[in-house]
Enzyme design. Structure first.
Site, PDB file in Angstrom:
ATOM      1  N   HIS A  12       7.992 -85.105  -1.427  1.00 21.43           N
ATOM      2  CA  HIS A  12       7.274 -84.264  -0.466  1.00 21.43           C
ATOM      3  C   HIS A  12       8.160 -83.844   0.711  1.00 21.43           C
ATOM      4  CE1 HIS A  12       5.868 -88.382   1.272  1.00 21.43           C
ATOM      5  NE2 HIS A  12       6.908 -87.964   1.965  1.00 21.43           N
ATOM      6  N   HIS A  59       2.793 -89.608   8.153  1.00 19.03           N
ATOM      7  CA  HIS A  59       4.061 -89.834   8.865  1.00 19.03           C
ATOM      8  C   HIS A  59       3.885 -89.725  10.386  1.00 19.03           C
ATOM      9  CE1 HIS A  59       5.296 -88.593   4.802  1.00 19.03           C
ATOM     10  NE2 HIS A  59       6.504 -89.031   5.029  1.00 19.03           N
ATOM     11  N   HIS A 193      15.454 -92.422  -0.908  1.00 21.87           N
ATOM     12  CA  HIS A 193      15.998 -91.749   0.272  1.00 21.87           C
ATOM     13  C   HIS A 193      15.881 -92.624   1.509  1.00 21.87           C
ATOM     14  CE1 HIS A 193      11.741 -90.427   0.523  1.00 21.87           C
ATOM     15  NE2 HIS A 193      11.928 -89.810   1.669  1.00 21.87           N
ATOM     16  N   GLU A 240       8.294 -95.025  -0.382  1.00 21.80           N
ATOM     17  CA  GLU A 240       7.148 -94.146  -0.674  1.00 21.80           C
ATOM     18  C   GLU A 240       6.751 -94.195  -2.149  1.00 21.80           C
ATOM     19  OE1 GLU A 240       7.840 -90.791   2.836  1.00 21.80           O
ATOM     20  OE2 GLU A 240       8.567 -90.374   0.828  1.00 21.80           O
TER      21      GLU A 240
HETATM   22  C1  DHB Z   1      12.522 -85.984   4.133  1.00 20.93           C
HETATM   23  C2  DHB Z   1      11.861 -86.740   3.141  1.00 20.93           C
HETATM   24  C3  DHB Z   1      10.597 -87.266   3.393  1.00 20.93           C
HETATM   25  O1  DHB Z   1       9.919 -88.027   2.496  1.00 20.93           O
HETATM   26  C4  DHB Z   1       9.957 -87.023   4.597  1.00 20.93           C
HETATM   27  O2  DHB Z   1       8.712 -87.499   4.767  1.00 20.93           O
HETATM   28  C5  DHB Z   1      10.609 -86.302   5.590  1.00 20.93           C
HETATM   29  C6  DHB Z   1      11.887 -85.787   5.366  1.00 20.93           C
HETATM   30  C7  DHB Z   1      13.849 -85.404   3.886  1.00 20.93           C
HETATM   31  O3  DHB Z   1      14.495 -85.740   2.872  1.00 20.93           O
HETATM   32  O4  DHB Z   1      14.283 -84.553   4.682  1.00 20.93           O
HETATM   33 FE    FE Z   2       8.074 -88.878   3.425  1.00 20.15          FE
END
Ligand code: DHB
Ligand code: FE
Length: 284
Positions: A12, A59, A193, A240
């Site tokens: 997302h 978030h 990530h 996540e």
């Molecule tokens: C990014 C990924 C995320 O899951 C999020 O909530 C905000 C930013 C990103 O990779 O930029």
């Molecule tokens: Fe996220």
């Protein structure tokens, strides 16, 4: 008799919203990610689900660090997206289905979960972007929404096992729902990530492949790690995957993989999209 027809699982990343705004779906940077949604579009056009039950994490829009529910279930007449700071906006509002929300809440409380019940709830990019990706041409949303937020942000986090069991409880509610709606579940976020700190940019292809390879046929394999193990393996936002685990828990009966896409990077994220089909005819 209601049916859970399938599950959509996707990253997302907010930048996707900006790419949609600018029409960059064919741009070489974005195309490998957007192309992963072609099978999802084809499947949704055929299956035409009436209800979307979306597991995602907030978030800092509706919930902030001062008051963070572990599990929160929307029970509103409708929901709107608001932007918590990414420069994306203008998404269409969503119709709710409070009677199904309360049915789910009753089931999960009966199963000894303690969700926060939200009769008002804003939804952030983690719900809005996957919905835009899945239904890109919709003039109005063809589904009613039940949003379910899981805390993947503020420690302590729920365990993967707890999230899977919570999803299974939601799945029992969907199974006993007396309506004749076709339901699709969704889990958003991931894959690996980490956006901040010394390990910013951390990606773990091996762990991502492990998750994708087991999601349809052996999702319980994902429960062997604790949430802190997953932070180690997949990064502080890679956790996540808990949303995927809960959504997969809500799919009961025989589940097969319909499509998958994995692409690195979008922003700092290893992005993935999967569609699983649920072959169970759900009992009324
Ligand atoms: C990014 C990924 C995320 O899951 C999020 O909530 C905000 C930013 C990103 O990779 O930029
Ligand atoms: Fe996220």
């Amino acid at each position: 008799m209601s049916t859970v027809a399938g599950g959509i699982f996707t990253s997302h990343v907010p930048g996707i919203g900006q790419a949609i705004d600018k029409g960059l779906q064919q741009d070489p940077y974005w195309k490998p990610f957007f192309d992963g949604f072609h099978p999802v579009h084809e499947w949704l056009a055929r299956e035409k689900p009436d209800v979307l039950v979306c597991f995602y994490n907030d978030h800092g829009l509706n919930f902030f660090l001062d008051a963070m529910p572990t599990f929160a279930i929307g029970a509103a007449e409708g929901y709107s997206h608001e932007d918590e700071g990414w420069g994306i906006s203008g998404y269409k509002p969503y119709s709710g289905m409070p009677e199904l929300s309360w049915h789910i809440i009753n089931q999960v409380v009966g199963d000894e979960f303690d969700p926060t019940m939200c009769q008002k709830m804003l939804v952030d990019h983690a719900l809005a972007i996957p919905v835009e990706l899945a239904w890109p041409d919709a003039k109005s949303w063809p589904f009613k929404l039940v949003p379910i937020a899981i805390n993947t942000v503020q420690f302590p986090l729920p365990s993967p096992k707890r999230c899977f069991e919570f999803g299974r409880s939601v799945g029992r509610a969907l199974e006993s729902w007396q309506g004749d709606e076709k339901i699709v579940v969704m889990g958003t976020g991931g894959l690996s990530h980490q956006l901040e700190g010394e390990r910013a940019g951390h990606i773990n292809i091996e762990y991502d492949m492990f998750c994708m390879d087991h999601l349809s046929r052996d999702p319980e394999a994902l429960l062997q790690h604790s949430s802190l193990d997953i932070v180690d393996l997949a990064g502080s936002q890679g956790v996540e995957i808990l949303n995927w685990i809960a959504a997969r828990g809500a799919m009961r009966g025989s589940v097969t993989e319909y499509s998958r896409n994995y692409h690195i990077p979008i922003s700092n994220t290893a992005t993935a999209t999967m569609l699983l089909e649920n072959h169970a005819t759900v009992m009324a």
